[in-house]
Design a protein around this motif. Sequence first.
Motif, PDB file in Angstrom:
ATOM      1  N   PRO A 109       0.826  -1.207   0.000  1.00 28.98           N
ATOM      2  CA  PRO A 109       0.000   0.000   0.000  1.00 28.98           C
ATOM      3  C   PRO A 109       0.862   1.259   0.000  1.00 28.98           C
ATOM      4  CG  PRO A 109      -0.883  -1.599   1.545  1.00 28.98           C
ATOM      5  CD  PRO A 109       0.446  -2.141   1.091  1.00 28.98           C
ATOM      6  N   SER A 111       0.060   4.058   0.871  1.00 32.45           N
ATOM      7  CA  SER A 111      -0.184   4.820   2.102  1.00 32.45           C
ATOM      8  C   SER A 111       0.926   4.596   3.130  1.00 32.45           C
ATOM      9  CB  SER A 111      -1.535   4.441   2.707  1.00 32.45           C
ATOM     10  OG  SER A 111      -1.600   3.050   2.988  1.00 32.45           O
ATOM     11  N   ARG A 194     -16.640   2.862  -1.031  1.00 31.35           N
ATOM     12  CA  ARG A 194     -15.712   1.989  -0.306  1.00 31.35           C
ATOM     13  C   ARG A 194     -14.584   1.501  -1.214  1.00 31.35           C
ATOM     14  NH1 ARG A 194     -17.466  -3.282   3.387  1.00 31.35           N
ATOM     15  NH2 ARG A 194     -15.353  -3.812   4.101  1.00 31.35           N
ATOM     16  N   THR A 195     -14.924   1.137  -2.449  1.00 31.42           N
ATOM     17  CA  THR A 195     -13.898   0.684  -3.394  1.00 31.42           C
ATOM     18  C   THR A 195     -12.918   1.797  -3.692  1.00 31.42           C
ATOM     19  OG1 THR A 195     -15.357  -0.950  -4.399  1.00 31.42           O
ATOM     20  CG2 THR A 195     -13.481  -0.209  -5.705  1.00 31.42           C
ATOM     21  N   GLN A 197     -12.102   4.396  -1.837  1.00 30.20           N
ATOM     22  CA  GLN A 197     -11.248   4.648  -0.678  1.00 30.20           C
ATOM     23  C   GLN A 197     -10.174   3.569  -0.550  1.00 30.20           C
ATOM     24  OE1 GLN A 197     -14.418   4.852   2.229  1.00 30.20           O
ATOM     25  NE2 GLN A 197     -14.334   7.088   2.302  1.00 30.20           N
ATOM     26  N   ARG A 198     -10.544   2.331  -0.805  1.00 35.70           N
ATOM     27  CA  ARG A 198      -9.575   1.225  -0.699  1.00 35.70           C
ATOM     28  C   ARG A 198      -8.498   1.355  -1.775  1.00 35.70           C
ATOM     29  NH1 ARG A 198      -9.401  -3.341  -3.480  1.00 35.70           N
ATOM     30  NH2 ARG A 198     -11.528  -3.074  -4.263  1.00 35.70           N
ATOM     31  N   LEU A 199      -8.896   1.666  -3.003  1.00 45.47           N
ATOM     32  CA  LEU A 199      -7.929   1.777  -4.086  1.00 45.47           C
ATOM     33  C   LEU A 199      -7.011   2.988  -3.899  1.00 45.47           C
ATOM     34  CD1 LEU A 199     -10.024   0.808  -7.243  1.00 45.47           C
ATOM     35  CD2 LEU A 199      -8.274  -0.546  -6.086  1.00 45.47           C
ATOM     36  N   ASP A 201      -6.064   4.268  -1.050  1.00 47.43           N
ATOM     37  CA  ASP A 201      -5.116   3.914   0.009  1.00 47.43           C
ATOM     38  C   ASP A 201      -4.001   3.039  -0.551  1.00 47.43           C
ATOM     39  OD1 ASP A 201      -4.661   3.594   3.144  1.00 47.43           O
ATOM     40  OD2 ASP A 201      -4.417   1.609   2.239  1.00 47.43           O
ATOM     41  N   ARG A 202      -4.361   2.095  -1.395  1.00 44.04           N
ATOM     42  CA  ARG A 202      -3.393   1.133  -1.927  1.00 44.04           C
ATOM     43  C   ARG A 202      -2.526   1.721  -3.028  1.00 44.04           C
ATOM     44  NH1 ARG A 202      -2.729  -4.207  -1.417  1.00 44.04           N
ATOM     45  NH2 ARG A 202      -1.998  -5.480  -3.169  1.00 44.04           N
ATOM     46  N   SER A 207      -6.188   9.721   0.809  1.00 42.81           N
ATOM     47  CA  SER A 207      -7.608   9.509   0.584  1.00 42.81           C
ATOM     48  C   SER A 207      -8.122  10.355  -0.574  1.00 42.81           C
ATOM     49  CB  SER A 207      -8.390   9.872   1.845  1.00 42.81           C
ATOM     50  OG  SER A 207      -8.325  11.279   2.070  1.00 42.81           O
TER      51      SER A 207
END
Length: 268
Positions: A109, A111, A194-195, A197-199, A201-202, A207
């Motif tokens: 990630p 992040s 949600r997708t 935010q996850r992508l 971060d990765r 954000s």
Amino acid sequence: MEKNPDMLPKGVLHAVLGGKKFSLQRYEPSKEIGYFVQHYWVVRWDLRGQAPYSQTVLAHPNVNLVFEQGASGIFGVAPSTSSHMLAGQGHVFGVKFKPGGFFPFWQKPVSELYGTSTTIEEVFQVDTAALEAEILQLPDDQAMVDRFEQFLIERLPQQDPNVEKISQLVARIQADRNVLKVEDAVRLSDMTLRTMQRLFDRYVGVSPKSVIQRYRLHEAAQLIDQGVVSDWLEMSIALGYYDHSHFIRDFRSIVGVSPQQYRQIQSL
């Protein structure tokens, strides 16, 4: 082409002042490398006989690989502004990865790089000191670009479709002043909140909210630097803010001073 003060990119704060102290040039990558890399950049300065100059930058949501004498490394997105002291004579060669473009090399990630850095050795298994010396001693900008292109093309990972998806979305966020909330970015994409935010971060390292905020503040700082702001409320609305106080809070939290204080520094 050398950039004049008015052409310095967004994110270089007090660009009119900075343009008198250094030159910044950017170079496009080859097509294959351009899937991962946004551009190469070279900063040169000659302050011999002059006082050192501290240049402040509000980072874009990109990872940068930087070759600087004794200070080379790979740098994640900074939480707020960062400053770099220029003294004597020198130059820096940098590689600006696309938002998401560093992940295929890093495979962790992005992040984890937020507000920090890692060594070139860790990612590319190469002697950084030797590569730094080789690149920085080359005779001109194009020679540095060509040498790093050769280095990188031997180490290219497989193309990841998420890189293109994320980089295109970030470009749309940058271009559209009406994107002020994460929900606005969601409407531009085919992703759920949600997708996304996850992508982010990765792949991006920050954000979606942070990306949106940075681009709006880049525009604000550029307008102030150009001396064209006569009405703060009007500028806030033009940048898509519905609440002037919200704009001031955002600006102060990231840049460190209020818009009015920023303009006073520019006028000194």
